[in-house]
Design an enzyme around this catalytic site. Sequence first.
Site, PDB file in Angstrom:
ATOM      1  N   GLY A   1       0.809  -1.219   0.000  1.00 42.47           N
ATOM      2  CA  GLY A   1       0.000   0.000   0.000  1.00 42.47           C
ATOM      3  C   GLY A   1       0.841   1.267   0.000  1.00 42.47           C
TER       4      GLY A   1
ATOM      5  N   ARG B   1       1.094  -5.529  -5.224  1.00 47.62           N
ATOM      6  CA  ARG B   1       1.037  -6.452  -4.084  1.00 47.62           C
ATOM      7  C   ARG B   1       1.454  -7.877  -4.444  1.00 47.62           C
ATOM      8  NH1 ARG B   1      -0.689  -4.553   0.606  1.00 47.62           N
ATOM      9  NH2 ARG B   1      -2.065  -2.749   0.696  1.00 47.62           N
TER      10      ARG B   1
ATOM     11  N   ASP C   1       5.375  -8.199   5.230  1.00 51.93           N
ATOM     12  CA  ASP C   1       5.465  -9.296   4.259  1.00 51.93           C
ATOM     13  C   ASP C   1       6.509  -9.007   3.182  1.00 51.93           C
ATOM     14  OD1 ASP C   1       3.636 -11.151   5.310  1.00 51.93           O
ATOM     15  OD2 ASP C   1       1.956  -9.982   4.540  1.00 51.93           O
TER      16      ASP C   1
ATOM     17  N   LYS D   1       8.066   0.411   5.508  1.00 54.03           N
ATOM     18  CA  LYS D   1       6.977   1.274   5.043  1.00 54.03           C
ATOM     19  C   LYS D   1       5.628   0.702   5.439  1.00 54.03           C
ATOM     20  CE  LYS D   1       4.472  -0.078   2.443  1.00 54.03           C
ATOM     21  NZ  LYS D   1       3.590  -0.855   1.555  1.00 54.03           N
ATOM     22  N   THR D   2       4.757   1.438   5.993  1.00 55.03           N
ATOM     23  CA  THR D   2       3.317   1.159   6.069  1.00 55.03           C
ATOM     24  C   THR D   2       2.651   2.190   6.968  1.00 55.03           C
ATOM     25  OG1 THR D   2       1.532  -0.324   6.735  1.00 55.03           O
ATOM     26  CG2 THR D   2       3.600  -0.646   7.895  1.00 55.03           C
TER      27      THR D   2
ATOM     28  N   ASP E   1       0.130   1.611   8.499  1.00 53.70           N
ATOM     29  CA  ASP E   1      -0.483   0.876   9.615  1.00 53.70           C
ATOM     30  C   ASP E   1       0.344   0.964  10.892  1.00 53.70           C
ATOM     31  OD1 ASP E   1      -2.253   0.201   7.671  1.00 53.70           O
ATOM     32  OD2 ASP E   1      -1.953  -1.966   7.784  1.00 53.70           O
TER      33      ASP E   1
HETATM   34  P1  FBP Z   1       0.640  -1.921   3.552  1.00 52.26           P
HETATM   35  O1  FBP Z   1       0.747  -2.685   4.853  1.00 52.26           O
HETATM   36  O2  FBP Z   1       0.987  -2.711   2.358  1.00 52.26           O
HETATM   37  O3  FBP Z   1       1.435  -0.655   3.641  1.00 52.26           O
HETATM   38  O4  FBP Z   1      -0.874  -1.468   3.330  1.00 52.26           O
HETATM   39  C1  FBP Z   1      -1.656  -1.042   4.388  1.00 52.26           C
HETATM   40  C2  FBP Z   1      -3.060  -0.662   3.968  1.00 52.26           C
HETATM   41  O5  FBP Z   1      -3.139   0.723   3.725  1.00 52.26           O
HETATM   42  C3  FBP Z   1      -4.057  -1.109   5.039  1.00 52.26           C
HETATM   43  O6  FBP Z   1      -4.243  -0.100   5.990  1.00 52.26           O
HETATM   44  C4  FBP Z   1      -5.268  -1.446   4.223  1.00 52.26           C
HETATM   45  O7  FBP Z   1      -6.029  -2.465   4.835  1.00 52.26           O
HETATM   46  C5  FBP Z   1      -4.708  -1.952   2.942  1.00 52.26           C
HETATM   47  O8  FBP Z   1      -3.462  -1.312   2.779  1.00 52.26           O
HETATM   48  C6  FBP Z   1      -5.593  -1.682   1.763  1.00 52.26           C
HETATM   49  O9  FBP Z   1      -4.896  -2.006   0.617  1.00 52.26           O
HETATM   50  P2  FBP Z   1      -5.548  -2.085  -0.837  1.00 52.26           P
HETATM   51  O10 FBP Z   1      -5.952  -0.699  -1.183  1.00 52.26           O
HETATM   52  O11 FBP Z   1      -4.480  -2.645  -1.686  1.00 52.26           O
HETATM   53  O12 FBP Z   1      -6.727  -2.991  -0.689  1.00 52.26           O
END
Ligand code: FBP
Length: 537
Positions: A82, A146, A177, A203-204, A206
């Site tokens: 993300g 992803r 991951d 990075k995230t 979250d």
């Molecule tokens: P990452 O852990 O890959 O940084 O993504 C986090 C996130 O933003 C979560 O908060 C959310 O659940 C998810 O990505 C949504 O991703 P997508 O838009 O690909 O469904």
Amino acid sequence: MQRSPLEQQRAAYRPRVPRALAAGAGHLDLEAGPASRPVADAEEIRQQFPSAIGAPGLRFVEGDAAPVRKGPLAVGVVLSGGQAPGGHNVIAGIYDGLKEIDPASRLFGFLGGPKGIFTGVQRELDDAAIDAVRNTGGFDLIRSGRDKIETEEQLEACRKVCGELGLDGLVVIGGDDSNTNAAVLAEHFASRGSSTRVIGVPKTIDGDLRAEAVEMSFGFDTATKVYSELIGNICRDARSAGKYWHFIKLMGRSASHVTLECALRTQPNLALIGEEVQAQGTTLEAIAAQVVDVVKARKEAGRNYGVCLVPEGLIEFIPEMRVLIDEINHLLAEGGDAEPVALAAKLSDESARVFRGLPRKIQEQLLADRDSHGNVQVSLIETESLLIETVRERLGGGFKAHKHFFGYEGRCSTPSNFDADYTYTLGRIAPLLVAFDKTGYMCAVSNLSHPVDRWEACGVPLTSLMNMETRHGHRKPVIRKALVELDSPSFTHFRDARESWQVEDRYLYPGPIQLFGPAEVTDEAPRTMVLDRTGKA
Ligand code: FBP
């Protein structure tokens, strides 16, 4: 490309870096700590990562050690998962760091995420490309994806592509991951004699990729500040109109760090924390009862309005929903029918009862496609609606509620000063680790709760962040996801304060992120991180 006035001003911002890095690539030394250990399951991790296990933690200090690899260097970079504010500054930091080592160094961006590596789809990044994105939000320079690099064929394809490009280093910018994937790539490359070193960047938004040596993932600060501005605005609207409750779902695939940070910044009437719900075994009915009590108490106090924060990952922490989701995952993995009535017939009696009690829309959302890691896509499940419906059943028509979901609004925002400096520093560390011939390391910065001149540039062995977990029925080495700890200073601070926010209005209005002005408002670090690291509110 046309730029807004703010973008024009912001392009001139020069991110601050720790003192050791400011000294320049030729004036550094690398201090190594003691041998590291994985967070758990050391023996199994050793078997999977025989060459990386036990690597020491590293810290850059001022000195005059000669890097092992002399320039010019060639490095590839990929964005994975993300979006998170600051990704472009990581790339700018890598680029500037490479050019500082040797102006003839080259940087290649793999396009569209990890798939870009094994399919060899890339572009070389030059001054113009980098200057166009300095201090901007978004991942659009090379985009993200992803896809996972899993199979032997994919790993080998990556090695071949990196070899053909003559890469000294490959930098993987991603979450838990993706950084697990970086460790697997590093081990694979090392075992096949590849000279490409693999480096990860945390990075995230979250905020769940953190550990003792990794104080914060980038993007969390900016995203939570954006959501907090919006939450503050909604609190003020609720108070001004005096007739609505607002249920705001906040991103965070699993952990509730985003909700906790936003709660501390805005002091809403209610903020649910998934980890607490799990620890206390609170059912959906019991959560609804807690909300109902607060709604009634506020109404009696003349405040028929309020704001409740709902973490996106909550649904998986509610005990009966967890069991239900596990059963559904199992049935779907076996190729079961994703039609609600057919599926309900195959569930255990208790899960079938829970499932049939859910609104049809939520049933369908629970059956929607899994992500590439086999996870339910919690961002697609309207937990906030489920909560509103469950509360409305008990309160009837006088309860008027609006639902919101804040996630995408913050992921590509212009990075805060904290994230702009932090991401650029992470980027500057990556080519240095490559030059010092390190592989299987994550770039990290310590002392983040302090001003930048006290920050330290570090390298953390990826294996030291790992444990074994069961994924798709198999035990796998993975970087441990950091959940909200219920005995942490940040959660304790929230727990002690939250009751006083319920009936009285104690809202805080953080306003928009400030990029210019006094340091107290421009340079604020994440509150939860500062509390957990220093104990100071
Ligand atoms: P990452 O852990 O890959 O940084 O993504 C986090 C996130 O933003 C979560 O908060 C959310 O659940 C998810 O990505 C949504 O991703 P997508 O838009 O690909 O469904």
